[in-house]
Enzyme design. Structure first.
Site, PDB file in Angstrom:
ATOM      1  N   ARG A  99      -7.865 -20.959  26.080  1.00 44.73           N
ATOM      2  CA  ARG A  99      -8.046 -21.403  24.497  1.00 44.73           C
ATOM      3  C   ARG A  99      -6.580 -22.252  24.185  1.00 44.73           C
ATOM      4  NH1 ARG A  99     -10.318 -19.449  19.251  1.00 44.73           N
ATOM      5  NH2 ARG A  99      -9.493 -20.964  17.958  1.00 44.73           N
ATOM      6  N   ARG A 109     -14.678 -24.031  22.692  1.00 42.93           N
ATOM      7  CA  ARG A 109     -13.527 -23.458  23.418  1.00 42.93           C
ATOM      8  C   ARG A 109     -13.990 -22.325  24.388  1.00 42.93           C
ATOM      9  NH1 ARG A 109     -12.859 -21.341  17.279  1.00 42.93           N
ATOM     10  NH2 ARG A 109     -13.148 -23.548  17.227  1.00 42.93           N
ATOM     11  N   ASP A 112     -13.490 -17.434  21.786  1.00 39.72           N
ATOM     12  CA  ASP A 112     -12.898 -17.319  20.494  1.00 39.72           C
ATOM     13  C   ASP A 112     -13.336 -15.769  20.139  1.00 39.72           C
ATOM     14  OD1 ASP A 112     -12.514 -17.961  17.827  1.00 39.72           O
ATOM     15  OD2 ASP A 112     -14.368 -18.352  17.308  1.00 39.72           O
ATOM     16  N   ASP A 114     -12.681 -13.193  17.054  1.00 44.61           N
ATOM     17  CA  ASP A 114     -12.721 -13.076  15.448  1.00 44.61           C
ATOM     18  C   ASP A 114     -12.469 -11.501  15.168  1.00 44.61           C
ATOM     19  OD1 ASP A 114     -12.345 -15.718  14.948  1.00 44.61           O
ATOM     20  OD2 ASP A 114     -14.503 -15.871  14.808  1.00 44.61           O
TER      21      ASP A 114
END
Length: 176
Positions: A99, A109, A112, A114
């Site tokens: 990343r 990407r 990811d 989160d």
């Protein structure tokens, strides 16, 4: 494997035990491998236990449409890590997968991660917003989250099942 520096940060930031939900997405390279490896790497971190992962889903990208579809999941785990220390670990795992952070939003990407929910906490700092502010609009987050916690009430947003009904579809389909 997560680097020694990340493990050292984790060891120094122990607090109470929190149930955490992390959204996982990948649309570059071997998407499923990136998601599976990220979950395994999280389990190697001191202070993270009892990790479970939702089924995998595929969805169209949010933002620029000229990119591959995403594979998405949500994982749930228990942690004694402070929220910002956990964010550092999530970002370190993203870097291990290639990343590269950009000022451009919603780009393709390999991985990811989160931080969606950190117990019942509400966090609003320059680096971290919890609950994740985009969560109630994204079926690719809500659907796998519902698989793990169908009765969840998200602080500031409401009942997960109600949010899922209203969320944009993003062409979400379960991967087999």
């Amino acid at each position: 494997m997560v680097g020694e520096k990340v493990s050292a940060v984790a060891a120094q930031n122990k607090t109470a035990d929190y149930t955490v939900y992390v959204g996982i997405g990948s649309n570059l390279g071997d998407r499923v491998m990136h998601i599976q490896d990220a979950c395994e790497q999280l389990l190697q971190v001191s202070g993270i236990e009892r990790l479970s992962c939702s089924p995998l889903y595929e969805s169209t990208p949010m933002g620029p449409a000229v990119q591959p579809d995403y594979a998405n999941a949500v994982c749930r785990f228990s942690t004694t890590l402070e929220a910002h220390a956990l964010l550092d670990i999530l970002q370190a795992i993203e870097v291990l997968h290639g990343r590269v952070r950009s000022t451009e939003r919603w780009t393709a990407r390999p991985l990811d991660l989160d931080l969606l929910l950190y117990g019942n906490s509400t966090i609003a700092t320059e680096r971290l917003q919890v609950p994740h502010p985009g969560m109630p609009l994204r079926s690719f987050v809500l659907r796998p989250l519902f698989d793990l916690a169908p009765d969840l009430n998200i602080p500031g947003f409401g009942v997960l099942a109600d949010l899922l009904i209203e969320a944009e579809d993003f062409g979400i389909q379960r991967l087999h």
